[in-house]
Design a protein around this motif. Structure first.
Motif, PDB file in Angstrom:
ATOM      1  N   LEU A 121       0.876  -1.172   0.000  1.00 39.70           N
ATOM      2  CA  LEU A 121       0.000   0.000   0.000  1.00 39.70           C
ATOM      3  C   LEU A 121       0.912   1.219   0.000  1.00 39.70           C
ATOM      4  O   LEU A 121       1.416   1.633   1.041  1.00 39.70           O
ATOM      5  CB  LEU A 121      -0.907  -0.042   1.229  1.00 39.70           C
ATOM      6  CG  LEU A 121      -1.946   1.045   1.342  1.00 39.70           C
ATOM      7  CD1 LEU A 121      -2.931   0.959   0.188  1.00 39.70           C
ATOM      8  CD2 LEU A 121      -2.687   0.906   2.652  1.00 39.70           C
TER       9      LEU A 121
ATOM     10  N   ARG B  68     -10.784   2.076  -1.936  1.00 41.14           N
ATOM     11  CA  ARG B  68     -10.609   1.505  -3.281  1.00 41.14           C
ATOM     12  C   ARG B  68     -10.018   0.102  -3.205  1.00 41.14           C
ATOM     13  O   ARG B  68     -10.477  -0.812  -3.890  1.00 41.14           O
ATOM     14  CB  ARG B  68      -9.710   2.412  -4.115  1.00 41.14           C
ATOM     15  CG  ARG B  68      -9.601   1.971  -5.560  1.00 41.14           C
ATOM     16  CD  ARG B  68      -8.723   2.895  -6.395  1.00 41.14           C
ATOM     17  NE  ARG B  68      -9.140   4.275  -6.286  1.00 41.14           N
ATOM     18  CZ  ARG B  68      -8.308   5.277  -5.991  1.00 41.14           C
ATOM     19  NH1 ARG B  68      -7.028   5.046  -5.801  1.00 41.14           N
ATOM     20  NH2 ARG B  68      -8.758   6.506  -5.925  1.00 41.14           N
TER      21      ARG B  68
ATOM     22  N   VAL C  45      -7.803   5.647  -0.621  1.00 40.66           N
ATOM     23  CA  VAL C  45      -6.933   4.542  -1.025  1.00 40.66           C
ATOM     24  C   VAL C  45      -7.397   3.238  -0.379  1.00 40.66           C
ATOM     25  O   VAL C  45      -7.495   2.200  -1.043  1.00 40.66           O
ATOM     26  CB  VAL C  45      -5.461   4.855  -0.646  1.00 40.66           C
ATOM     27  CG1 VAL C  45      -4.568   3.666  -0.916  1.00 40.66           C
ATOM     28  CG2 VAL C  45      -4.978   6.079  -1.392  1.00 40.66           C
TER      29      VAL C  45
END
Length: 167
Positions: free
Chosen positions: A106, A125, A122
């Motif tokens: 990530l 999603r 983020v």
């Protein structure tokens, strides 16, 4: 290992998804509470009979116009994510939950991991792409949450004050 309180672990539910019908996404932050979060995530996934995905937050200084440096940095970030996941792998194996050991990296803007929160857009999603119903992490997710809601059921999240009711 230091004592971990339930308020150190944050559980978010994806709007419109039932916790028993979607996977569990564990966001690892390379912090001292990752093992406790992994145990909670593994128990949730095992009890619901769903898969556990892991994603490790790693710093990314941004785009590079040099393709070779960009590729080398991506390999380093993937290795960092794999190392973070490897530290909690024994806890995941011991829980007997089906999980993917290849952790997603990530990639967060440089310094954001140390700000004390994670970007909501983020995380949302990633959770939707993995068909996750729950997101478990040790850092709060920054507003706007983009369809994530703090879990409110019993052991899912601490009460508002973060303290257990006294008897």
């Amino acid at each position: 290992m230091a004592s971990v309180s339930p308020s150190d672990i944050r559980i978010y539910q994806i709007d419109g998804r039932h916790p028993g019908r979607g996977h569990v996404l564990l966001i690892l932050t390379d912090g001292p509470t990752d093992l406790a979060a992994a145990a909670v995530a593994a128990a949730r996934a095992r009890d619901a009979g769903v898969l556990l995905y892991t994603a490790a937050a790693v710093a990314s200084p941004g785009f590079s116009i040099n393709a070779l440096l960009h590729r080398a940095r991506a390999h380093r970030q993937d290795a960092d994510a794999a190392g973070i996941t490897a530290r909690v792998a024994p806890a995941l194996r011991a829980a007997g939950v089906g999980h993917f050991m290849n952790s997603a990296a990530l990639r967060l803007p440089h310094g954001s991991r140390h700000r004390g929160d994670l970007p909501g857009v983020v995380i949302s999603r990633l959770a939707r792409n993995l068909d996750a119903a729950l997101v478990i992490t040790t850092l709060p997710i920054r507003e706007p949450l983009h369809g994530l809601a703090p879990a409110t059921s019993g052991e899912a999240a601490p009460d508002a004050g973060g303290m257990a009711p006294s008897t």
